[in-house]
Design a protein around this motif. Structure first.
Motif, PDB file in Angstrom:
ATOM      1  N   GLY A 159      88.220  31.011  60.914  1.00  0.00           N
ATOM      2  CA  GLY A 159      86.748  30.733  62.015  1.00  0.00           C
ATOM      3  C   GLY A 159      86.102  31.960  62.171  1.00  0.00           C
ATOM      4  N   VAL A 160      86.192  33.296  61.367  1.00  0.00           N
ATOM      5  CA  VAL A 160      85.256  34.389  61.396  1.00  0.00           C
ATOM      6  C   VAL A 160      84.123  34.013  60.702  1.00  0.00           C
ATOM      7  CG1 VAL A 160      85.108  36.697  60.793  1.00  0.00           C
ATOM      8  CG2 VAL A 160      87.363  35.954  61.500  1.00  0.00           C
ATOM      9  N   LYS A 161      83.102  34.571  61.598  1.00  0.00           N
ATOM     10  CA  LYS A 161      81.452  34.158  60.903  1.00  0.00           C
ATOM     11  C   LYS A 161      81.044  35.227  60.649  1.00  0.00           C
ATOM     12  CE  LYS A 161      80.891  30.112  64.092  1.00  0.00           C
ATOM     13  NZ  LYS A 161      80.022  29.507  65.156  1.00  0.00           N
ATOM     14  N   LYS A 162      80.171  35.442  59.494  1.00  0.00           N
ATOM     15  CA  LYS A 162      79.377  36.769  58.926  1.00  0.00           C
ATOM     16  C   LYS A 162      78.030  36.015  59.100  1.00  0.00           C
ATOM     17  CE  LYS A 162      82.954  38.836  56.006  1.00  0.00           C
ATOM     18  NZ  LYS A 162      83.171  39.406  54.873  1.00  0.00           N
ATOM     19  N   ILE A 163      77.473  35.184  58.945  1.00  0.00           N
ATOM     20  CA  ILE A 163      76.210  34.496  58.868  1.00  0.00           C
ATOM     21  C   ILE A 163      76.030  33.351  59.383  1.00  0.00           C
ATOM     22  CG2 ILE A 163      76.167  33.559  56.667  1.00  0.00           C
ATOM     23  CD1 ILE A 163      73.500  34.564  56.071  1.00  0.00           C
ATOM     24  N   ILE A 164      76.923  32.574  59.777  1.00  0.00           N
ATOM     25  CA  ILE A 164      76.946  31.251  60.362  1.00  0.00           C
ATOM     26  C   ILE A 164      76.264  31.518  62.047  1.00  0.00           C
ATOM     27  CG2 ILE A 164      77.868  29.174  61.117  1.00  0.00           C
ATOM     28  CD1 ILE A 164      79.620  29.394  58.408  1.00  0.00           C
ATOM     29  N   GLY A 165      75.378  30.858  62.313  1.00  0.00           N
ATOM     30  CA  GLY A 165      74.877  31.115  63.833  1.00  0.00           C
ATOM     31  C   GLY A 165      74.484  32.493  63.892  1.00  0.00           C
ATOM     32  N   SER A 166      73.925  33.135  63.009  1.00  0.00           N
ATOM     33  CA  SER A 166      72.927  34.180  63.042  1.00  0.00           C
ATOM     34  C   SER A 166      71.978  34.163  61.734  1.00  0.00           C
ATOM     35  CB  SER A 166      73.610  35.402  62.951  1.00  0.00           C
ATOM     36  OG  SER A 166      74.603  35.572  62.134  1.00  0.00           O
ATOM     37  N   GLY A 167      71.723  35.264  61.433  1.00  0.00           N
ATOM     38  CA  GLY A 167      70.739  35.581  60.058  1.00  0.00           C
ATOM     39  C   GLY A 167      70.636  36.792  59.639  1.00  0.00           C
ATOM     40  N   ARG A 168      70.557  36.870  58.452  1.00  0.00           N
ATOM     41  CA  ARG A 168      70.402  38.259  57.724  1.00  0.00           C
ATOM     42  C   ARG A 168      69.600  38.150  56.583  1.00  0.00           C
ATOM     43  NH1 ARG A 168      76.347  39.707  54.823  1.00  0.00           N
ATOM     44  NH2 ARG A 168      76.328  37.797  53.534  1.00  0.00           N
ATOM     45  N   GLU A 169      69.127  39.419  56.048  1.00  0.00           N
ATOM     46  CA  GLU A 169      68.372  39.175  54.694  1.00  0.00           C
ATOM     47  C   GLU A 169      69.056  39.443  53.500  1.00  0.00           C
ATOM     48  OE1 GLU A 169      64.980  42.392  52.514  1.00  0.00           O
ATOM     49  OE2 GLU A 169      65.314  42.078  54.872  1.00  0.00           O
ATOM     50  N   VAL A 170      69.194  38.613  52.448  1.00  0.00           N
ATOM     51  CA  VAL A 170      69.752  38.341  51.142  1.00  0.00           C
ATOM     52  C   VAL A 170      69.031  38.314  50.008  1.00  0.00           C
ATOM     53  CG1 VAL A 170      71.878  37.284  52.520  1.00  0.00           C
ATOM     54  CG2 VAL A 170      70.277  35.813  51.607  1.00  0.00           C
ATOM     55  N   THR A 171      69.594  37.988  48.866  1.00  0.00           N
ATOM     56  CA  THR A 171      68.639  37.776  47.758  1.00  0.00           C
ATOM     57  C   THR A 171      69.163  36.480  46.950  1.00  0.00           C
ATOM     58  OG1 THR A 171      68.966  40.169  47.421  1.00  0.00           O
ATOM     59  CG2 THR A 171      68.181  38.864  45.363  1.00  0.00           C
ATOM     60  N   GLY A 172      68.075  35.829  46.703  1.00  0.00           N
ATOM     61  CA  GLY A 172      68.049  34.484  46.086  1.00  0.00           C
ATOM     62  C   GLY A 172      67.697  34.551  44.449  1.00  0.00           C
ATOM     63  N   ARG A 173      68.457  33.893  43.809  1.00  0.00           N
ATOM     64  CA  ARG A 173      68.104  33.786  42.444  1.00  0.00           C
ATOM     65  C   ARG A 173      67.421  32.571  41.932  1.00  0.00           C
ATOM     66  NH1 ARG A 173      70.844  31.806  37.712  1.00  0.00           N
ATOM     67  NH2 ARG A 173      70.651  33.294  35.808  1.00  0.00           N
ATOM     68  N   ARG A 174      66.267  32.530  41.335  1.00  0.00           N
ATOM     69  CA  ARG A 174      65.441  31.432  40.917  1.00  0.00           C
ATOM     70  C   ARG A 174      66.119  30.899  39.458  1.00  0.00           C
ATOM     71  NH1 ARG A 174      61.320  35.166  41.942  1.00  0.00           N
ATOM     72  NH2 ARG A 174      60.250  34.760  43.978  1.00  0.00           N
ATOM     73  N   ARG A 175      65.411  29.814  38.892  1.00  0.00           N
ATOM     74  CA  ARG A 175      65.962  29.126  37.935  1.00  0.00           C
ATOM     75  C   ARG A 175      65.881  30.020  36.667  1.00  0.00           C
ATOM     76  NH1 ARG A 175      64.086  23.155  35.900  1.00  0.00           N
ATOM     77  NH2 ARG A 175      65.330  22.874  34.087  1.00  0.00           N
ATOM     78  N   ASP A 176      64.390  30.793  36.756  1.00  0.00           N
ATOM     79  CA  ASP A 176      64.351  31.660  35.558  1.00  0.00           C
ATOM     80  C   ASP A 176      65.028  32.910  35.357  1.00  0.00           C
ATOM     81  OD1 ASP A 176      63.044  33.093  37.423  1.00  0.00           O
ATOM     82  OD2 ASP A 176      60.652  32.791  36.870  1.00  0.00           O
ATOM     83  N   GLY A 177      65.852  32.969  36.482  1.00  0.00           N
ATOM     84  CA  GLY A 177      66.671  34.085  36.528  1.00  0.00           C
ATOM     85  C   GLY A 177      66.269  35.300  37.463  1.00  0.00           C
ATOM     86  N   THR A 178      65.071  35.282  37.882  1.00  0.00           N
ATOM     87  CA  THR A 178      64.377  36.259  38.796  1.00  0.00           C
ATOM     88  C   THR A 178      64.987  36.278  40.135  1.00  0.00           C
ATOM     89  OG1 THR A 178      62.581  35.108  39.487  1.00  0.00           O
ATOM     90  CG2 THR A 178      62.259  36.495  37.560  1.00  0.00           C
ATOM     91  N   THR A 179      65.152  37.320  40.849  1.00  0.00           N
ATOM     92  CA  THR A 179      65.596  37.186  42.250  1.00  0.00           C
ATOM     93  C   THR A 179      64.468  37.603  43.268  1.00  0.00           C
ATOM     94  OG1 THR A 179      66.286  39.513  41.979  1.00  0.00           O
ATOM     95  CG2 THR A 179      67.846  37.860  41.294  1.00  0.00           C
ATOM     96  N   PHE A 180      64.766  37.214  44.369  1.00  0.00           N
ATOM     97  CA  PHE A 180      63.515  37.486  45.385  1.00  0.00           C
ATOM     98  C   PHE A 180      64.337  37.956  46.707  1.00  0.00           C
ATOM     99  CE2 PHE A 180      64.399  33.120  45.444  1.00  0.00           C
ATOM    100  CZ  PHE A 180      64.308  32.532  46.827  1.00  0.00           C
ATOM    101  N   PRO A 181      63.748  38.525  47.793  1.00  0.00           N
ATOM    102  CA  PRO A 181      64.460  38.898  49.061  1.00  0.00           C
ATOM    103  C   PRO A 181      64.041  37.549  50.015  1.00  0.00           C
ATOM    104  CG  PRO A 181      62.171  39.948  48.653  1.00  0.00           C
ATOM    105  CD  PRO A 181      62.600  39.309  47.567  1.00  0.00           C
ATOM    106  N   MET A 182      65.004  37.162  50.621  1.00  0.00           N
ATOM    107  CA  MET A 182      64.876  35.980  51.546  1.00  0.00           C
ATOM    108  C   MET A 182      65.651  36.366  52.950  1.00  0.00           C
ATOM    109  SD  MET A 182      67.188  33.132  49.870  1.00  0.00           S
ATOM    110  CE  MET A 182      68.816  32.876  50.061  1.00  0.00           C
ATOM    111  N   GLY A 183      65.207  35.834  54.034  1.00  0.00           N
ATOM    112  CA  GLY A 183      66.131  35.670  55.203  1.00  0.00           C
ATOM    113  C   GLY A 183      66.588  34.455  55.289  1.00  0.00           C
ATOM    114  N   LEU A 184      68.015  34.564  55.645  1.00  0.00           N
ATOM    115  CA  LEU A 184      68.671  33.416  55.655  1.00  0.00           C
ATOM    116  C   LEU A 184      69.374  33.079  56.718  1.00  0.00           C
ATOM    117  CD1 LEU A 184      70.182  30.923  54.046  1.00  0.00           C
ATOM    118  CD2 LEU A 184      72.009  32.705  53.527  1.00  0.00           C
ATOM    119  N   SER A 185      69.028  32.053  57.631  1.00  0.00           N
ATOM    120  CA  SER A 185      69.804  31.719  58.873  1.00  0.00           C
ATOM    121  C   SER A 185      70.639  30.445  58.802  1.00  0.00           C
ATOM    122  CB  SER A 185      69.027  31.562  59.961  1.00  0.00           C
ATOM    123  OG  SER A 185      67.806  30.638  59.858  1.00  0.00           O
ATOM    124  N   VAL A 186      71.785  30.311  59.096  1.00  0.00           N
ATOM    125  CA  VAL A 186      72.606  29.374  58.813  1.00  0.00           C
ATOM    126  C   VAL A 186      73.422  28.848  59.977  1.00  0.00           C
ATOM    127  CG1 VAL A 186      74.828  28.374  57.645  1.00  0.00           C
ATOM    128  CG2 VAL A 186      73.419  29.979  56.440  1.00  0.00           C
TER     129      VAL A 186
END
Length: 902
Positions: free
Chosen positions: A210-237
């Motif tokens: 039950g330890v949460k690292k991102i659930i219930g909060s948010g942080r800046e992570v990196t996403g990966r597009r279909r073409d393989g490029t990455t981009f910064p994104m803010g993710l809240s879960v």
């Protein structure tokens, strides 16, 4: 079974009835024909009918039209075939209330038999609330779907093992995948390493601990597009439960632009530092809280002459004069920044070498994000040259403004829409408006038709096609004054640019006086041409008459024995003599008669003619004579002068069929340059004036303009040749004189003959401007009422040159309006005959009732002596005859203002 336990039909019916009446759902009973046999209270609430309204009625009354039409057919089909469509089951139908509204209901129908016939029991359940709830659920779901589908940020849903359940359009744009490519697959496909490798471990750890690292909060992570490029994104879960299992909803915000903006800020700060350092036209530097210099750019070094090594750490008071430093000016400036948020001024500043320059200084506070003051930013610009240029522009503007304000011609400026921007004093005099009445208004207000109607079209055409009709050139147009009168003017227009828009400057020259002069010249030329023609005809006609009369006389001598024929010959002679008299008058008008000019004592001539005229004229005519004892001698033909005076006296008598007074007066007159400007055919100089005035019916303007034309007469046929005044005109002109006539319907007529005085020949055209003694000057206020703009302007100019304050009025009504508006005057100087319904003496009487101490001086081209004798002159009023000279005006105004008895 004992009797006590046996069923009691009455008791059962009672209980059944209670159940039906208290049921929440409607219960209805109908027979085989569809008539209602029972209608419980729940039905009453549902349908809005009471039972009594429904019992015995066909059940179709509770159905909307589409069900009502099918009902009878359905019952008949069931009776024949026993095929059931609703009986024994239930379905959702629609009922109709008493008020006509419909509602959804669930209907279950059962069948029973009574006396061998079927009866039907219906149970009715209202579905209105259920439908409303279902609709709300559908609408909520639609809104949530629309929210997710239209969200700018990505919305993704995964199950407990990481499989994607939902992937909105924003996610499709962010990651480059379509929803169909992602849903059902593990979310790790959207992650780069090392997030992909950690994901399963993180989910497993969450499920176990039950330890949460991102659930219930948010942080800046990196996403990966279909073409393989990455981009910064803010993710809240966020976590939710669905059928006992965890599901996770992620909100994804693309941080690409923010990262780009942050980099841009860093780049901008670096560029700004380089820019500030490179600026040489502005001294840009920073101060700490105490006012010490903490930064120094190249512009500061150029303008103030200090290098960075010399000035850093020193107080900015170094840039002020010694007097300003001692007065605490630098500290006051920083206090102003702290108090007001900014300091800006233009003043002198000091360079390192002690020289001064005119500077524009701006000081702004520097604060951190919490608003704490850290120091000051100071920008100084050397504007010495700009100040010098502005001074030159201001001085040029003053000169131009002085030129415009003092110009004799009108100067006006309008913008591209025709609105007046400038209206100089000459324009105010020309149009009668004050500048405040005109500025901001459309220039069309100064135009009569058709100019007013054409103006907007002309401006629009010029702006669209650049076709010029008046701009850059000039032409003669018409202007309209405030009082509605129209005058000719020469208008030249130039175009300039102001703030990128066209403005038009018009120079207006009043042509009224020139037109008046041109009309007089045309009239004089016409009279000259008619005179030449008349004289030529008369000269040739005299030759013919000589032959006719001579031969008729010869015949008369030869026909003494034939009296009847001799009489015819004598008649020819008499007619020829009358023709000779007529030609003599034509020669007089054409100035071709033989004159014998001598020095004439006009006083003696008029006195000698008085008895002759009294005998010649009607006894009902009174003749009055006023002679100037100092009259100079006139140079003219005495006989022709007698004929002219007699002609005028006869005309005066004819104008007074019921009798009246003829006044004859003499005076010395000096017709000066101003009179010559108004009457170009008149030579300035000394003249002897003889005035003949009657108090007859007068003449309208259209008659007055033609009185000197030969053969023009208003008398009945046979009562006048139309040559009397023509002969007078021709004689006076041939004598180098001048004749003027003044007349107004109801006021009589004055004819003035001006003959050259022998004391100074008029042909030498001397310019006589007599000195006006200082004693005839004054400071009082004079109200001038005169309808002729040229005479009014002359009078005003003269009076102002004498030192008087002048109030102008265009007629009697205007003068009274000015007095009623609070204007005060010491003297009323008014023309006698004016348009507008109020003449001079009526104005004087009314004005004196308003200002009892008001003095009055009258003027007119008519003989005012005659008016005074007829009792029409206000008591105590002075008289000044037109035309008058400047010296005459000064003398009579001073006399009129003198205290009584002085």
């Amino acid at each position: 079974m004992s009797d006590s336990l046996a069923p009691n039909p009455s008791s059962e019916a009672h209980l059944l009835r209670a159940v039906v009446d208290t049921a929440v759902d409607g219960v209805i009973l109908i027979d085989a024909d569809g008539r209602v046999l029972m209608f419980n209270p729940a039905c009453e609430r549902l349908f809005g009918y009471v039972a009594a309204e429904v019992l015995g009625q066909n059940v179709k009354m509770l159905m909307p039209q589409r069900y009502s039409a099918e009902h009878d057919g359905y019952l008949a089909s069931y009776a024949r075939s026993s095929v059931k469509k609703i009986i024994g089951i239930g379905r959702e139908v629609v009922g109709q209330r008493k008020d006509g509204s419909t509602f959804p209901m669930d209907l279950s129908v059962g069948e029973a038999r009574e006396n061998g016939k079927p009866i039907f029991v219906g149970i009715i359940h209202d579905l209105t609330e259920r439908e409303r709830s279902e609709r709300e659920v559908r609408e909520t779901a639609a809104r949530l779907k629309a929210l997710v589908e239209t969200a700018v940020d990505g919305v993704i849903m995964i199950d407990a093992v990481g499989e994607v359940l939902m992937f909105n359009p924003a996610c499709e744009k962010l990651f480059g995948y379509s929803a169909g490519e992602v849903i059902g697959r593990n979310v790790k496909m959207l992650m780069p390493a090392p997030y992909r490798d950690e994901h399963d471990h993180y989910l497993d750890n969450f499920h176990r601990t039950g330890v949460k690292k991102i659930i219930g909060s948010g942080r800046e992570v990196t996403g990966r597009r279909r073409d393989g490029t990455t981009f910064p994104m803010g993710l809240s879960v966020g976590e939710a439960r669905q059928e006992g299992q965890s599901i996770f909803v992620g909100i994804i915000h693309d941080l690409t632009e923010r990262a780009r903006a942050e980099q841009a800020v860093r780049d901008s700060e670096r560029s700004f530092r380089l820019l500030v350092e490179g600026v040489t036209d502005y001294a840009i530097y920073m101060l700490d809280l105490e006012g010490r210099v903490t930064s120094w750019n190249s512009g500061a070094q150029r303008i103030k002459q200090f290098s960075a090594a010399e000035i850093l750490g020193r107080h900015f008071r170094e840039f002020y004069s010694e007097e300003e430093r001692l007065d605490g000016e630098p500290e006051r400036n920083l206090e102003a920044v702290r108090r007001e948020g900014r300091y800006e001024a233009e003043s002198w500043r000091v360079r390192k070498d002690g020289s001064q320059f005119w500077a524009n200084v701006v000081i702004d506070p520097i604060r951190n994000e919490q608003g704490l003051l850290l120091g000051y930013a100071k920008i100084t610009r050397d504007i010495t040259e700009r100040r010098r240029a502005e001074q030159v522009i201001r001085e040029a503007g003053v000169r131009i403004n002085t030129l415009v304000e003092t110009a004799v011609d009108g100067v006006t400026m309008i913008d591209a829409r025709g609105h007046i921007q400038t209206f100089n004093p000459a324009c105010e005099k020309l149009f009668g408006y004050g500048a405040s009445e005109v500025v901001g208004q459309n220039v069309k207000m100064l135009m009569p038709a058709p100019y007013r109607n054409e103006h907007d079209q002309y401006l629009g055409n010029y702006q669209s096609t650049a076709e010029r009709k008046i701009i850059g050139i000039g032409r003669e147009v018409k202007g309209q004054r405030k009082d509605g009168t129209i005058f000719p003017m020469d208008l030249s227009v130039g175009e300039a640019k102001q703030d990128g828009e066209s403005v038009f400057v018009g120079i207006i020259h009043d042509l009224t006086e020139r037109k008046h002069t041109e009309e007089q010249l045309i009239q004089a030329q016409k009279m000259e041409a008619v005179g030449q023609l008349s004289g030529g005809i008369a000269h040739d006609f005299n030759n013919l008459l000589t032959v006719i009369v001579g031969n008729a006389e010869f015949l008369s001598e030869e026909l003494k024995s034939r009296y009847d024929l001799q009489k015819l010959a004598d008649t020819i002679v008499q007619a020829g003599e009358r023709g000779a008299e007529l030609t003599q008058r034509l020669l007089a008008y054409g100035r071709r008669q033989t004159l014998n000019p001598v020095d004439i004592d006009c006083n003696n001539l008029v006195s000698g003619m008085r008895k002759l005229m009294q005998r010649t004229l009607s006894e009902e005519i009174e003749i009055r004579v006023t002679l100037d004892p100092d009259l100079e001698a006139a140079f003219a033909d005495a006989g022709q002068l007698e004929n002219a005076i007699l002609n005028l006296a006869i005309n005066a008598k004819d104008a007074m069929p019921n009798g009246g007074t003829i006044s004859i007066s003499t005076a010395n007159m000096n017709l000066d340059e101003r009179y010559h400007e108004q009457h170009p055919e008149v030579h300035p100089g000394h003249y002897v004036m003889i005035a003949i005035t009657d108090d007859g019916h007068g003449m309208p303007a259209e008659v007055l303009n033609r009185v000197f034309e030969p053969f023009y007469t208003t008398k009945e046929v046979g009562k006048g040749s139309g040559l009397g005044l023509s002969m007078v005109y021709g004689f006076v002109k041939q004598s180098n004189g001048h004749v003027a006539i003044y007349s107004e319907p109801g006021l009589g007529t004055t004819v003035r003959i001006y003959l050259p005085s022998t004391s100074m020949p008029a042909t030498k055209s001397p310019r006589l401007v007599p000195e006006i003694p200082a004693a005839q000057f004054g400071v009082e206020t004079v109200l001038v009422a005169e309808d002729d703009p040229f005479v009014r302007a002359y009078a005003v100019t003269c009076l102002e040159s004498f030192g008087y304050r002048v109030i102008e009025a265009v007629d009697g009504r205007d003068a009274l309006n000015k007095l009623a508006g609070g204007a005060s005057a010491d003297l009323l100087f008014t023309d006698v005959v004016m348009p507008g319904g109020i003449n001079g003496w009526e104005l004087a009487e009314t004005a004196r009732r308003m200002l009892p101490e008001l003095k009055v001086l009258l003027t007119s081209g008519y003989a005012l002596e005659a008016l005074a004798e007829r009792g029409r002159l206000p008591a105590g009023a002075g008289v000044l005859n037109k035309p008058y000279r400047k010296a005459d005006l000064a003398k009579r105004v001073r006399e009129a203002l003198a205290p009584a008895g002085v």
